[in-house]
Design an enzyme around this catalytic site. Structure first.
Site, mmCIF file in Angstrom:
data_model
loop_
_atom_site.group_PDB
_atom_site.id
_atom_site.type_symbol
_atom_site.label_atom_id
_atom_site.label_comp_id
_atom_site.label_asym_id
_atom_site.label_seq_id
_atom_site.Cartn_x
_atom_site.Cartn_y
_atom_site.Cartn_z
ATOM 1 N N GLY A 16 0.782 -1.235 0.000
ATOM 2 C CA GLY A 16 0.000 0.000 0.000
ATOM 3 C C GLY A 16 0.812 1.282 0.000
ATOM 4 O O GLY A 16 1.889 1.379 -0.588
ATOM 5 N N GLY A 18 2.416 2.769 2.400
ATOM 6 C CA GLY A 18 3.690 2.704 3.122
ATOM 7 C C GLY A 18 4.812 2.229 2.209
ATOM 8 O O GLY A 18 5.952 2.714 2.295
ATOM 9 N N SER A 144 -6.780 9.111 9.662
ATOM 10 C CA SER A 144 -7.819 9.120 8.615
ATOM 11 C C SER A 144 -8.844 10.211 8.901
ATOM 12 O O SER A 144 -8.939 10.706 10.032
ATOM 13 C CB SER A 144 -8.511 7.754 8.602
ATOM 14 O OG SER A 144 -9.591 7.752 7.697
ATOM 15 N N TYR A 167 -12.646 1.062 13.417
ATOM 16 C CA TYR A 167 -11.577 1.683 12.613
ATOM 17 C C TYR A 167 -11.517 3.181 12.929
ATOM 18 O O TYR A 167 -10.455 3.736 13.205
ATOM 19 C CB TYR A 167 -11.860 1.460 11.122
ATOM 20 C CG TYR A 167 -10.873 2.141 10.198
ATOM 21 C CD1 TYR A 167 -9.625 1.578 9.935
ATOM 22 C CD2 TYR A 167 -11.169 3.370 9.586
ATOM 23 C CE1 TYR A 167 -8.701 2.209 9.091
ATOM 24 C CE2 TYR A 167 -10.267 3.999 8.748
ATOM 25 C CZ TYR A 167 -9.036 3.412 8.505
ATOM 26 O OH TYR A 167 -8.126 4.041 7.673
#
Ligand SMILES: NC(=O)c1ccc[n+]([C@@H]2O[C@H](COP(=O)([O-])OP(=O)(O)OC[C@H]3O[C@@H](n4cnc5c(N)ncnc54)[C@H](OP(=O)(O)O)[C@@H]3O)[C@@H](O)[C@H]2O)c1
Length: 274
Positions: A16, A18, A144, A167
């Site tokens: 992803g 990272g 996020s 999340y």
């Protein structure tokens, strides 16, 4: 910040956003400490970086769904490196990773809270002395825009569980921690900021959730690189960015009492001294 000669740890860099960030930092001359669980995925990245003549990345395998895994990662980094200029706390799982039902970590904590927040909290504290000794240095918490206030009567979400809420509370916890830690680090030369990199990037987490990506990994990755290395943000600390811009987080992030409660809980759960 010139990355030449700098040492950077990027958690969750086997995949992803990272992975993109780690490769970019290596190409800018940084010694990159790659982290993830999957040795094969890590090898593909380290081979790619070496093949392009961008130095010698080092892979650390650690499962952050256990506090022992986070401790093991910090101990290995501390044992092998004399400096740490940037710590990017990026590893995470999504609201639907391996299903959206409630699961717990090796330590019995709600899994999204454990992987997305608690392991990063512990890692930052264990690495803090090295970051202080390497100042000016930076911590970047990849959070996020998806944020939900914590209910301190049920942080582990034992009632009415939802993966989305789990999340979102883990991501707000990262931002609350960012503000709190920035206060503690005032005058130390270590800055700490959090960000929403980009919305629904084309990554495993998003695809696994059955969501159609609307941003690229490059968009989100460049926002992370901005906080990690941008000269214009060198003096900023304790802020939440939406992409490249300073932004407002959920109101709970600015509630000192809530942050104090989260800090006390996190110290207790990780066994760190108060
Ligand atoms: N994608 C988006 O649109 C978006 C939006 C806002 C914020 N974010 C945040 O951006 C960060 C990166 O997400 P991504 O979209 O790039 O996700 P991704 O492609 O699914 O990558 C997640 C990374 O985290 C690692 N990881 C997951 N669980 C782990 C565990 N238990 N222990 C150690 N490492 C673990 C994975 O390693 P393995 O190779 O071992 O699986 C992988 O390297 C996350 O913090 C996420 O919340 C993403």
């Amino acid at each position: 910040m010139k990355m030449d000669g700098k040492t950077v740890l990027v958690t969750g860099s086997t995949d992803g956003v990272g992975r993109y960030v780690a490769a970019k930092l290596a190409s800018a001359g940084a010694k990159v400490l790659i982290h993830g669980r999957d040795r094969a995925r890590a090898k593909t990245l380290t081979d790619e970086i070496r093949g392009q003549g961008h130095g010698e990345p080092i892979f650390y395998q650690a499962d952050l769904s256990s506090l022992a895994g986070a401790r093991q990662l910090a101990e290995a980094v501390l044992a092998e490196h004399k400096r740490l200029d940037v710590f990017i706390s990026n590893a995470g799982i999504g609201s639907r990773t391996q299903g959206s039902e409630r699961r717990t970590s090796a330590d019995g904590h709600e899994l999204r809270f454990a992987v997305n927040y608690l392991s990063g909290f512990l890692l930052a504290h264990l690495l803090l002395a090295l970051l202080r000794a390497s100042a000016p240095s930076r911590i970047v918490n990849v959070a996020s825009l998806g944020q939900h206030p914590l209910d301190f009567d049920d942080v582990m979400l034992t009632k009415g569980y939802s993966g989305t809420r789990a999340y979102a509370q883990s991501k707000l916890a990262q931002i609350m921690f960012t503000i709190d830690l920035a206060r503690e680090l005032e005058g130390s030369g270590v800055t700490v900021n959090a960000l929403h990199p980009a919305t629904y990037m084309n990554t495993t987490m998003v695809r696994e959730g059955g969501i159609t990506p609307i941003s690229t990994v490059e968009q989100g990755g460049d926002a992370i690189l901005h906080l990690a290395a941008g000269d214009d943000v060198a003096a900023n600390s304790g802020l939440f960015f939406n992409g490249m811009q300073p932004s407002q987080a959920n109101p709970q992030a600015y509630d000192e009492t809530a942050r104090k409660r989260l800090r006390a809980l996190s110290l207790e759960l990780t066994g760190l001294p108060a």
